[in-house]
Design a protein around this motif. Structure first.
Motif, short mmCIF file in Angstrom:
data_model
loop_
_atom_site.label_atom_id
_atom_site.label_comp_id
_atom_site.label_asym_id
_atom_site.label_seq_id
_atom_site.Cartn_x
_atom_site.Cartn_y
_atom_site.Cartn_z
N ASN A 229 0.82 -1.21 0.00
CA ASN A 229 0.00 0.00 0.00
C ASN A 229 0.85 1.26 0.00
N ARG A 230 2.08 1.13 0.51
CA ARG A 230 2.97 2.29 0.59
C ARG A 230 3.80 2.48 -0.68
N VAL A 231 4.22 1.37 -1.30
CA VAL A 231 5.20 1.48 -2.38
C VAL A 231 4.79 0.73 -3.64
N SER A 232 3.50 0.66 -3.93
CA SER A 232 3.05 -0.01 -5.14
C SER A 232 3.73 0.59 -6.37
N LEU A 233 4.18 -0.28 -7.28
CA LEU A 233 4.94 0.17 -8.45
C LEU A 233 4.06 0.77 -9.54
N PHE A 234 2.77 0.56 -9.45
CA PHE A 234 1.90 1.00 -10.53
C PHE A 234 0.72 1.80 -9.96
N SER A 235 0.52 2.97 -10.53
CA SER A 235 -0.59 3.83 -10.14
C SER A 235 -0.84 4.82 -11.26
N LEU A 236 -2.05 5.32 -11.33
CA LEU A 236 -2.39 6.25 -12.40
C LEU A 236 -2.49 7.69 -11.91
N SER A 237 -2.35 7.90 -10.62
CA SER A 237 -2.51 9.25 -10.06
C SER A 237 -1.15 9.85 -9.72
N ASN A 239 1.37 12.20 -7.88
CA ASN A 239 1.42 12.81 -6.55
C ASN A 239 2.54 13.86 -6.55
N LYS A 240 2.17 15.08 -6.90
CA LYS A 240 3.16 16.15 -7.02
C LYS A 240 3.84 16.44 -5.69
N ASP A 241 3.08 16.48 -4.61
CA ASP A 241 3.64 16.80 -3.30
C ASP A 241 4.66 15.75 -2.87
N SER A 242 4.34 14.48 -3.10
CA SER A 242 5.26 13.41 -2.72
C SER A 242 6.55 13.50 -3.53
N PHE A 243 6.43 13.78 -4.82
CA PHE A 243 7.61 13.88 -5.68
C PHE A 243 8.53 15.02 -5.22
N LEU A 244 7.96 16.18 -4.98
CA LEU A 244 8.77 17.32 -4.53
C LEU A 244 9.39 17.05 -3.17
N PRO A 290 20.12 2.44 -9.12
CA PRO A 290 18.81 1.76 -9.18
C PRO A 290 17.87 2.12 -8.02
N LEU A 291 18.39 2.19 -6.80
CA LEU A 291 17.54 2.53 -5.66
C LEU A 291 17.13 3.99 -5.69
N ILE A 292 18.04 4.88 -6.08
CA ILE A 292 17.71 6.31 -6.18
C ILE A 292 16.59 6.52 -7.18
N PHE A 293 16.71 5.92 -8.37
CA PHE A 293 15.70 6.09 -9.40
C PHE A 293 14.37 5.45 -8.99
N THR A 294 14.45 4.32 -8.29
CA THR A 294 13.22 3.64 -7.87
C THR A 294 12.43 4.48 -6.87
N THR A 295 13.12 5.06 -5.89
CA THR A 295 12.41 5.88 -4.89
C THR A 295 11.82 7.13 -5.53
N ILE A 296 12.54 7.72 -6.49
CA ILE A 296 11.99 8.89 -7.18
C ILE A 296 10.77 8.49 -8.00
N TYR A 297 10.84 7.34 -8.68
CA TYR A 297 9.70 6.85 -9.45
C TYR A 297 8.50 6.59 -8.54
N LEU A 298 8.72 5.94 -7.43
CA LEU A 298 7.63 5.65 -6.50
C LEU A 298 6.99 6.92 -5.97
N LEU A 300 6.34 9.52 -7.49
CA LEU A 300 5.41 10.10 -8.45
C LEU A 300 3.98 9.72 -8.14
N TYR A 301 3.79 8.58 -7.42
CA TYR A 301 2.46 8.05 -7.21
C TYR A 301 2.13 7.78 -5.74
N LYS A 302 3.17 7.58 -4.92
CA LYS A 302 2.95 7.22 -3.52
C LYS A 302 3.76 8.14 -2.61
N ASP A 303 3.34 8.21 -1.35
CA ASP A 303 4.14 8.93 -0.37
C ASP A 303 5.38 8.10 -0.03
N THR A 304 6.54 8.69 -0.20
CA THR A 304 7.80 8.01 0.10
C THR A 304 8.56 8.78 1.17
#
Length: 501
Positions: A229-237, A239-244, A290-298, A300-304
């Motif tokens: 629920n926290r780090v799902s790899l796929f989402s359509l929404s 999340n600008k706030d999470s990305f910033l 790989p981990l840096i890019f993965t957390t940035i990608y996540l 985009l859609y989830k709170d990290t």
């Protein structure tokens, strides 16, 4: 004759100074929400836990002699001492890829990195064993992967995989170590694919993964559902706030100087303005990006959380040290920066306890008094213990259990109130809110008391009636306890007696 500096001796001095400053910092501050929660991992050990694998609890048990020494400093030694060893490991890695000067600069950069120095090197969080085992495995992988399989390199590969297993047993993102190994062998040194030792080495991480999976199998794979629920790899929404927050957090947690320097170095590598030995370069790339890019990608859609990728930035520090080592001006500025950050640590610890410059946000209601001050999570618990203990004794309340429906502030209450007064604590609420207390409840006698105590404070006030409105008939406020800092009230704590007729 010009005297040649022994960087190794300077590194020893730096490690000692850094350790002493972190000891001072750790001894001055009360536990934060997460830290006091992981104390439960040591008090109630298991082969895995709801939130994370168990190694942080094992570390606490080891360094406190199974909680024989049960204080903030004693428990945080499980982060401080490994953090000091981490510095020496970075020095060795720097020496391996270049020379002692690069090793020395790597240690300086480590002490400039807030994630490495404080989050993983002072506070007791799963990142403490994670970073320790990550760097140990990376050191031995550098010694093995670029070379051909032999008796010596096979031994080092086995050692590296053992520490990879320990890292995975500390925190889940350590699986990116295995990702790095596979990428490196497939794209850089395929000779390991033909050697039996590469495949046999996986036995170590398979053991720890099996223990985690077995624990989850017993409880319907609850950890994976929680983290999915926290780090799902796929989402359509989006999340600008999470990305910033993720990008800015990575910059702050790893120090803006290090953050931007790594990006400048990366551009220099792409443009071939920074040339480095290929086999070693790809080690740093495959074990960090790989981990840096993965957390940035996540994000985009989830709170990290920005510290999830902190280990990747630490991994890049020796390579960054190579990039900057020829510039004497940068070397001097790094030393100044390290001194400033350590002084800032000392000032911060004193300021949290004294509050000379921290504003107090006053509200009309005591229930909301100064509720936006996040530092209140790390202050006032010892004072509360000293004030509430006489009240518990005079009113004969020590035999009454304490309940809450959230793991925070229940873990604080457990450590600072219930532990010294030998009182029972129960998490009564949803599993996703009480976390570890769901299993702690099972280890205790069933809660049968009709009278219970409930504590809440103005930092996170929640009235007992709104929480347990259907479970009790009376909600009696026994005492409103002011918590002071520098002779000024900074929050209120409310003690309730809940009664079921």
């Amino acid at each position: 004759m010009k005297y040649k500096i022994s960087y190794k001796r300077v590194v020893y001095v730096l490690i000692v100074v850094s350790t002493l400053l972190r000891v001072f910092f750790a001894s001055q501050l009360e536990f934060g929400n997460d830290e006091v929660y992981y104390w439960l991992y040591a008090k109630y050990p298991d082969i895995s836990h709801f939130d994370h694998p168990p190694f942080v609890g094992f570390f606490i048990q080891l360094f406190t002699f199974d909680l024989f020494f049960d204080s903030e400093l004693a428990i945080r030694l499980a982060a401080i001492i490994p953090g000091s060893i981490n510095m020496y490991l970075l020095f060795l890695i720097g020496c391996k890829i270049k020379n002692e000067l690069v090793g020395f600069l790597s240690v300086i950069l480590y002490n400039l990195n807030i994630y490495a120095l404080i989050i993983a090197g002072t506070f007791i969080l799963p990142d403490a064993p994670l970073l320790f085992f990550w760097l140990l495995s990376f050191y031995f992988l550098i010694e093995a992967l670029p070379l051909e399989p032999s008796k010596d390199t096979r031994k080092k590969l086995f050692i590296a995989f053992f520490f990879i297993a320990c890292a995975i047993y500390s925190k889940y993102q350590a699986v990116f170590l295995l990702v790095g190994v596979v990428l490196y062998i497939v794209f850089i040194n395929r000779t390991w694919l033909k050697d039996w030792s590469f495949y046999l080495s996986f036995i170590f991480p398979l053991i720890t993964v099996s223990l985690i999976v077995y624990w989850n199998y017993q409880y319907d794979f609850i950890s994976y559902k929680f983290h999915n629920n926290r780090v799902s790899l796929f989402s359509l929404s989006f999340n600008k706030d999470s990305f910033l927050r993720e990008v800015l957090g990575q910059m702050v947690y790893n120090n803006p100087y290090i953050f931007f320097s790594i990006h400048i170095m990366t551009v220099a590598l792409i443009r071939k303005k920074f040339i480095f030995e290929k086999k070693q370069l790809w080690l740093f790339i495959f074990f960090s990006f790989p981990l840096i890019f993965t957390t940035i990608y996540l994000s985009l859609y989830k709170d990290t959380l920005p510290h999830w990728s902190g280990i990747s930035y630490v991994t890049l520090l020796p390579l960054l040290a190579v990039y900057i080592h020829k510039n004497k001006k940068i070397e001097r500025n790094l030393i100044r920066g390290g001194v400033v950050l350590m002084m800032l640590m000392v000032f911060t610890s004193i300021e949290i306890n004294k509050g000379w410059f921290l504003p107090i946000e006053k509200n009309i209601n005591k229930e909301e008094f100064n509720n936006k001050d996040a530092l209140m999570d790390m202050y006032g618990w010892k004072q509360l213990s000293a004030k509430i203990t006489p009240l518990l004794e005079t009113k004969n309340l020590k035999s009454i259990p304490i309940i809450s429906d959230k793991w925070f502030p229940l873990a604080h209450i457990d450590y600072y109130i219930a532990r010294p007064n030998k009182m029972d604590v129960y998490g009564i609420g949803e599993l996703t809110n009480i976390h570890k207390y769901y299993w702690i409840n099972k280890k205790k006698k069933k809660l049968t008391s009709k009278d219970v105590l409930y504590l809440t404070d103005s930092r996170n006030y929640r009235s007992p009636k709104s929480v347990y409105g259907k479970s009790f008939n009376q909600y009696n406020l026994l005492k409103t306890i002011p918590i002071k800092r520098n002779d000024k009230i900074v929050k209120y704590v409310f003690l309730y007696l809940l009664i079921k007729d």
